[in-house]
Design a protein around this motif. Structure first.
Motif, PDB file in Angstrom:
ATOM      1  N   LYS A 155       2.929 -10.605  -0.149  1.00 27.87           N
ATOM      2  CA  LYS A 155       3.554  -9.912  -1.280  1.00 27.87           C
ATOM      3  C   LYS A 155       2.945  -8.521  -1.444  1.00 27.87           C
ATOM      4  N   GLU A 156       1.625  -8.456  -1.379  1.00 24.28           N
ATOM      5  CA  GLU A 156       0.925  -7.182  -1.506  1.00 24.28           C
ATOM      6  C   GLU A 156       1.237  -6.258  -0.327  1.00 24.28           C
ATOM      7  N   ARG A 157       1.240  -6.809   0.885  1.00 19.30           N
ATOM      8  CA  ARG A 157       1.538  -6.021   2.085  1.00 19.30           C
ATOM      9  C   ARG A 157       2.946  -5.448   2.025  1.00 19.30           C
ATOM     10  N   ASN A 158       3.908  -6.275   1.637  1.00 19.56           N
ATOM     11  CA  ASN A 158       5.290  -5.827   1.580  1.00 19.56           C
ATOM     12  C   ASN A 158       5.482  -4.731   0.535  1.00 19.56           C
ATOM     13  N   GLN A 159       4.799  -4.846  -0.585  1.00 15.80           N
ATOM     14  CA  GLN A 159       4.865  -3.805  -1.614  1.00 15.80           C
ATOM     15  C   GLN A 159       4.262  -2.506  -1.090  1.00 15.80           C
ATOM     16  N   GLU A 160       3.189  -2.625  -0.340  1.00 15.03           N
ATOM     17  CA  GLU A 160       2.536  -1.462   0.260  1.00 15.03           C
ATOM     18  C   GLU A 160       3.475  -0.774   1.265  1.00 15.03           C
ATOM     19  N   ILE A 161       4.157  -1.559   2.079  1.00 11.36           N
ATOM     20  CA  ILE A 161       5.120  -1.017   3.046  1.00 11.36           C
ATOM     21  C   ILE A 161       6.227  -0.271   2.305  1.00 11.36           C
ATOM     22  N   PHE A 162       6.746  -0.875   1.257  1.00 12.30           N
ATOM     23  CA  PHE A 162       7.816  -0.258   0.475  1.00 12.30           C
ATOM     24  C   PHE A 162       7.346   1.057  -0.145  1.00 12.30           C
ATOM     25  N   ASN A 163       6.154   1.056  -0.715  1.00 14.50           N
ATOM     26  CA  ASN A 163       5.614   2.265  -1.342  1.00 14.50           C
ATOM     27  C   ASN A 163       5.437   3.381  -0.319  1.00 14.50           C
ATOM     28  N   LYS A 164       4.917   3.045   0.857  1.00 15.88           N
ATOM     29  CA  LYS A 164       4.731   4.058   1.895  1.00 15.88           C
ATOM     30  C   LYS A 164       6.076   4.625   2.349  1.00 15.88           C
ATOM     31  N   TYR A 165       7.074   3.772   2.447  1.00 17.56           N
ATOM     32  CA  TYR A 165       8.406   4.231   2.842  1.00 17.56           C
ATOM     33  C   TYR A 165       8.965   5.174   1.781  1.00 17.56           C
ATOM     34  N   GLN A 166       8.767   4.817   0.512  1.00 17.97           N
ATOM     35  CA  GLN A 166       9.236   5.661  -0.595  1.00 17.97           C
ATOM     36  C   GLN A 166       8.537   7.023  -0.591  1.00 17.97           C
ATOM     37  N   GLU A 167       7.312   7.051  -0.093  1.00 17.52           N
ATOM     38  CA  GLU A 167       6.541   8.295  -0.033  1.00 17.52           C
ATOM     39  C   GLU A 167       6.873   9.112   1.209  1.00 17.52           C
ATOM     40  N   GLY A 168       7.780   8.609   2.066  1.00 23.90           N
ATOM     41  CA  GLY A 168       8.240   9.374   3.204  1.00 23.90           C
ATOM     42  C   GLY A 168       7.783   8.893   4.571  1.00 23.90           C
ATOM     43  N   GLU A 169       7.072   7.781   4.625  1.00 21.30           N
ATOM     44  CA  GLU A 169       6.629   7.238   5.921  1.00 21.30           C
ATOM     45  C   GLU A 169       7.843   6.812   6.737  1.00 21.30           C
TER      46      GLU A 169
END
Length: 90
Positions: free
Chosen positions: A50-64
């Motif tokens: 759950k934490e990893r997936n949220q981190e992936i989503f946040n990084k994508y939102q930041e432009g990754e």
């Protein structure tokens, strides 16, 4: 899952009766109704993902980029896209 020897916890008569059905084989005894836990709750895997997936989503939102996320998390593009789709629904 840790196996427990039946002879260490069950009465001898019950062990003999079980041997009539599963002589030397493994048998799974499910939890009582209402006591079942969801997958990964005991080991912490569910919370980690759950934490990893949220981190992936946040990084994508930041432009990754998708490719960078795939490389960083050792996941396929299809897996990353699935995670992004599920996190977006939340």
């Amino acid at each position: 899952m840790k196996y427990i020897k039946a002879e260490n916890i069950l009465p001898e008569s019950l062990v003999k009766q079980l041997q009539e059905y599963v002589n030397g084989d493994y048998i799974y005894v499910p939890r009582k109704e209402g006591e079942q836990r969801a997958w990964g709750e005991k080991s912490g895997t569910r919370a980690y993902l759950k934490e990893r997936n949220q981190e992936i989503f946040n990084k994508y939102q930041e432009g990754e980029t998708l490719q960078k996320l795939c490389e960083d998390y050792y996941l396929s593009e299809q897996s990353i896209r699935r995670i992004l789709r599920e996190e977006k629904k939340k």
